[in-house]
Scaffold this motif. Sequence first.
Motif, short mmCIF file in Angstrom:
data_model
loop_
_atom_site.label_atom_id
_atom_site.label_comp_id
_atom_site.label_asym_id
_atom_site.label_seq_id
_atom_site.Cartn_x
_atom_site.Cartn_y
_atom_site.Cartn_z
N ASN A 132 0.83 -1.21 0.00
CA ASN A 132 0.00 0.00 0.00
C ASN A 132 0.87 1.26 0.00
N ASN A 133 1.96 1.18 -0.76
CA ASN A 133 2.87 2.31 -0.91
C ASN A 133 2.37 3.16 -2.08
N LEU A 134 1.89 4.36 -1.76
CA LEU A 134 1.18 5.14 -2.77
C LEU A 134 2.07 5.76 -3.83
N THR A 135 3.39 5.54 -3.75
CA THR A 135 4.25 6.03 -4.83
C THR A 135 4.18 5.11 -6.04
N GLY A 136 3.54 3.95 -5.91
CA GLY A 136 3.49 2.99 -7.02
C GLY A 136 2.49 3.37 -8.09
N LEU A 137 2.60 2.69 -9.22
CA LEU A 137 1.63 2.82 -10.31
C LEU A 137 0.81 1.54 -10.32
N TRP A 138 -0.52 1.67 -10.30
CA TRP A 138 -1.38 0.50 -10.14
C TRP A 138 -1.88 -0.03 -11.49
N PRO A 139 -2.20 -1.31 -11.58
CA PRO A 139 -2.86 -1.81 -12.78
C PRO A 139 -4.16 -1.04 -13.01
N ASP A 160 -18.22 -6.96 3.11
CA ASP A 160 -17.89 -8.29 2.55
C ASP A 160 -17.90 -8.17 1.04
N VAL A 161 -16.74 -8.39 0.43
CA VAL A 161 -16.63 -8.25 -1.03
C VAL A 161 -16.19 -9.58 -1.62
N CYS A 162 -16.85 -9.98 -2.69
CA CYS A 162 -16.41 -11.18 -3.40
C CYS A 162 -15.92 -10.79 -4.79
N VAL A 163 -14.65 -11.06 -5.05
CA VAL A 163 -14.07 -10.82 -6.38
C VAL A 163 -14.02 -12.16 -7.11
N LEU A 174 -6.86 -6.37 -7.78
CA LEU A 174 -8.08 -5.76 -7.24
C LEU A 174 -8.35 -6.28 -5.83
N THR A 175 -8.13 -7.57 -5.63
CA THR A 175 -8.33 -8.16 -4.30
C THR A 175 -7.42 -7.46 -3.28
N ILE A 176 -6.19 -7.16 -3.69
CA ILE A 176 -5.25 -6.50 -2.76
C ILE A 176 -5.68 -5.05 -2.49
N LEU A 177 -6.10 -4.35 -3.55
CA LEU A 177 -6.57 -2.96 -3.34
C LEU A 177 -7.75 -2.92 -2.38
N LEU A 178 -8.64 -3.89 -2.50
CA LEU A 178 -9.81 -3.94 -1.60
C LEU A 178 -9.38 -4.26 -0.17
N ALA A 181 -8.14 -1.29 1.38
CA ALA A 181 -9.25 -0.39 1.79
C ALA A 181 -10.03 -0.98 2.97
N GLU A 182 -9.50 -2.05 3.55
CA GLU A 182 -10.04 -2.68 4.77
C GLU A 182 -11.39 -3.38 4.58
N ALA A 183 -11.62 -3.85 3.34
CA ALA A 183 -12.77 -4.73 3.11
C ALA A 183 -12.37 -6.16 3.51
N THR A 184 -13.39 -7.00 3.70
CA THR A 184 -13.13 -8.43 3.90
C THR A 184 -13.38 -9.09 2.55
N VAL A 185 -12.33 -9.66 1.97
CA VAL A 185 -12.42 -10.05 0.57
C VAL A 185 -12.29 -11.56 0.38
#
Length: 287
Positions: A132-139, A160-163, A174-178, A181-185
């Motif tokens: 979660n280092n915000l200097t990165g470029l995300w997909p 509760d999020v299901c990918v 996307l699973t990691i970004l969620l 963001a402190e979702a349960t994935v």
Amino acid sequence: MVKVLQGKPVAEKLNKQTEQVVQDLKSIQCTPALAIVRIGDDDSSIAYESAAIKVMNQVGIEVSSLTFSTDTAHDVIFSAIDELNEDQNIHGILVMQPLPEGISRNEIAERIDPEKDIDGLTPSNLGKLVENNLTGLWPSTPKAVMELLEFYNIELKGADVCVIGSSPIVGKPLTILLLNAEATVSNCHVHTKDLKMYTRKADIVISATGSVHLITPEHIKEEAIVIDVGYGERDGEICGDVQYDKVEQKAAAITPVPGGVGPITTAVLAEQVVKAAWTFVTERKNN
Ligand code: NAD
């Protein structure tokens, strides 16, 4: 009444912000520039490339395209990427996918300068994503989904999020970004034994499989939020992973296909080109 989560206003908001940053960069003699590399003539790649060029032109980013035939020697392609890495006038490199047989995503990902990797392919940027280092470029597509959720004020903390889908360019990041963001994935894929068991529990279902009409009303709970990243075709019509006509009657909110996540993805690409250009300018100033 279901809320339709259109991508257009999200893309417009992002493009407006990007246009402003482009003007700021130009005022300090930096014209942000993207190089697109395409190997072969896959129809979906060509369509995506055209959409990306249109957005770049709209916001004032320069674009150049390098196209290779599928029988080009790999060394020639790698040398072209090396040259783009060295080129001080290029800030972003986008290698179109799918790649033809014989050339792997990892080979390309390891070749691109992480600071120009505007589609977040490189191990370095994926590592930053996990940290979660915000200097990165995300997909771009996973980031587009996050932009859509934020724009429509969809709460992720504790949700509760299901990918569905676990590819390295969409489902997994996307699973990691969620998670960030402190979702349960929960992440499901083609080998998941009982998909409905996971989807029915979820407040938010996000499908990114390319399996047309996979998600039916039986897959979701009442008032779920349904995000469709899939892009396929049936009977000559563009459609997504979700049986839109039926699922919309049960969901609280749903994205259309086309017109949902797609337009946001190209806006995110443009946003990441200017982010890369800012980093370039800042580093040049510090050296
Ligand atoms: P991929 O083929 O690399 O991965 C598909 C994933 O879906 C895999 O993890 C697979 O296990 C899973 N899957 C496939 N069929 C399934 C099924 N029946 N049940 C459960 N899981 C299943 O594809 P991708 O590159 O990740 O793209 C996924 C979809 O997203 C495609 O339709 C693609 O066109 C679309 N896409 C959209 C955008 C956009 O901006 N809207 C961008 C990229 C990809």
